[in-house]
Scaffold this active site. Sequence first.
Site, PDB file in Angstrom:
ATOM      1  N   GLU A  14       0.820  -1.215   0.000  1.00 39.60           N
ATOM      2  CA  GLU A  14       0.000   0.000   0.000  1.00 39.60           C
ATOM      3  C   GLU A  14       0.856   1.269   0.000  1.00 39.60           C
ATOM      4  OE1 GLU A  14      -3.738  -0.490   2.504  1.00 39.60           O
ATOM      5  OE2 GLU A  14      -2.506  -2.114   3.292  1.00 39.60           O
ATOM      6  N   SER A 145      -6.532  -2.230   1.723  1.00 33.68           N
ATOM      7  CA  SER A 145      -6.751  -1.695   0.378  1.00 33.68           C
ATOM      8  C   SER A 145      -7.164  -2.768  -0.625  1.00 33.68           C
ATOM      9  CB  SER A 145      -5.504  -0.963  -0.135  1.00 33.68           C
ATOM     10  OG  SER A 145      -5.278   0.198   0.611  1.00 33.68           O
ATOM     11  N   TYR A 214      -8.797   2.473  -6.538  1.00 33.12           N
ATOM     12  CA  TYR A 214      -7.728   3.414  -6.849  1.00 33.12           C
ATOM     13  C   TYR A 214      -7.423   3.627  -8.329  1.00 33.12           C
ATOM     14  CZ  TYR A 214      -6.902   2.511  -1.904  1.00 33.12           C
ATOM     15  OH  TYR A 214      -7.055   2.363  -0.559  1.00 33.12           O
ATOM     16  N   ARG A 256     -11.662   3.531  10.887  1.00 30.90           N
ATOM     17  CA  ARG A 256     -12.875   3.434  10.079  1.00 30.90           C
ATOM     18  C   ARG A 256     -13.412   2.017  10.228  1.00 30.90           C
ATOM     19  NH1 ARG A 256     -11.205   3.020   4.736  1.00 30.90           N
ATOM     20  NH2 ARG A 256     -11.855   0.851   4.837  1.00 30.90           N
ATOM     21  N   ASP A 258     -16.076  -0.864   8.935  1.00 29.31           N
ATOM     22  CA  ASP A 258     -16.827  -1.229   7.741  1.00 29.31           C
ATOM     23  C   ASP A 258     -17.881  -2.280   8.069  1.00 29.31           C
ATOM     24  OD1 ASP A 258     -14.965   0.434   6.611  1.00 29.31           O
ATOM     25  OD2 ASP A 258     -13.837  -1.162   5.617  1.00 29.31           O
ATOM     26  N   GLU A 271     -14.878  -5.258   9.105  1.00 29.24           N
ATOM     27  CA  GLU A 271     -13.534  -5.075   9.646  1.00 29.24           C
ATOM     28  C   GLU A 271     -13.336  -3.640  10.112  1.00 29.24           C
ATOM     29  OE1 GLU A 271     -11.206  -6.159   6.223  1.00 29.24           O
ATOM     30  OE2 GLU A 271     -11.060  -4.078   5.537  1.00 29.24           O
ATOM     31  N   ASN A 273     -10.326  -0.462  10.110  1.00 33.92           N
ATOM     32  CA  ASN A 273      -9.105   0.020   9.463  1.00 33.92           C
ATOM     33  C   ASN A 273      -8.540   1.109  10.358  1.00 33.92           C
ATOM     34  OD1 ASN A 273      -7.206   1.345   7.712  1.00 33.92           O
ATOM     35  ND2 ASN A 273      -8.261   0.418   5.974  1.00 33.92           N
ATOM     36  N   GLY A 277      -7.317   5.233   4.397  1.00 33.63           N
ATOM     37  CA  GLY A 277      -6.872   6.158   3.371  1.00 33.63           C
ATOM     38  C   GLY A 277      -7.225   7.589   3.763  1.00 33.63           C
TER      39      GLY A 277
END
Length: 324
Positions: A14, A145, A214, A256, A258, A271, A273, A277
């Site tokens: 990443e 990612s 991305y 974050r 999800d 999950e 994070n 990002g």
Amino acid sequence: MKKIGLLFGGKSAEHEISLLSANNILEAMDRKKFDPVLIKIEKNGKWQMNDIFQCDVIFPILHGPFGEDGTIQGLLKLADIPFVGPGVLGSAAGMDKDVMKRLLRDAQIPIGKFLVLNYNQTMSFTEIEAALGSPVFVKPANMGSSVGISKVRNEAELAAALKEAFLYDTKVIMEEFIPGREIECAVLGNEDPIASVPGEIIPSHDFYSYDAKYLDEKGAVLHIPAKFEAAQETEKRIQELAVKVFKVLCCEGLSRVDFFLKNNGELIVNEINTMPGFTRISMYPKMWEASGISYTELITRLIELAISRFERDQKLKTSVGGPP
């Protein structure tokens, strides 16, 4: 004025995402309050810097292994430098999807069914399908990612998926397919974290892959805030569960969370994070922007949270006996 070390790059897959996040943070940081210092880790692990110990706070914009998994956090803690984001334990637990899911399951937080394979183990698709149904997602346990992820429907796809996933980790997690809306929620804070308005991702690809995130500008449609039929009730449930996940996994600073929102209203945690990002168009800052916190103000708050935690922890004793 405090010197803020932007630590970016790293050895993980990443690396490029980290460069984008760091560049956007550099542009948006409040220069009346902070003086940024760039610290780059090349893909080979070499550090490009002047002196990291001259920084008042480190903002590690590192995604994936060797940055988001507790390794850098441990180094900074040993060096006695405040840093943005969860500490060693929260970072490590959040990075390892296997450990994360076991902790969430123990806390009775709703998660999907999953299996784990280590590099020296094998399992047939028939066995996996019996436990998880079909299709299943095969992922490196420690990666983000959507790197190394495959959607698997048969034995041939399983062999290819495991080969791909084991390129990035020695442990692979296999998860059941959960039909539902992909919802995300941002969390901010230390002891008393708050949650943003939720956002929704609607991928145009088969799933929200690395390419969809991305490389393809039309890879997904984002709705921020997400739209629900029972808006207030659903939003509140998502926010409360996001904060609970954050606390169960011992996170601080930011994360974050999800989710999958099923058609029957059931909410499943996918999950967490711990260093999402952070480009201007990334979900984490966009959800806070929709909640009334600008990108620049968000950066300031994260730095202040890092300092607050450091000052709190400095009061702890490091020896037995003597003055407190």
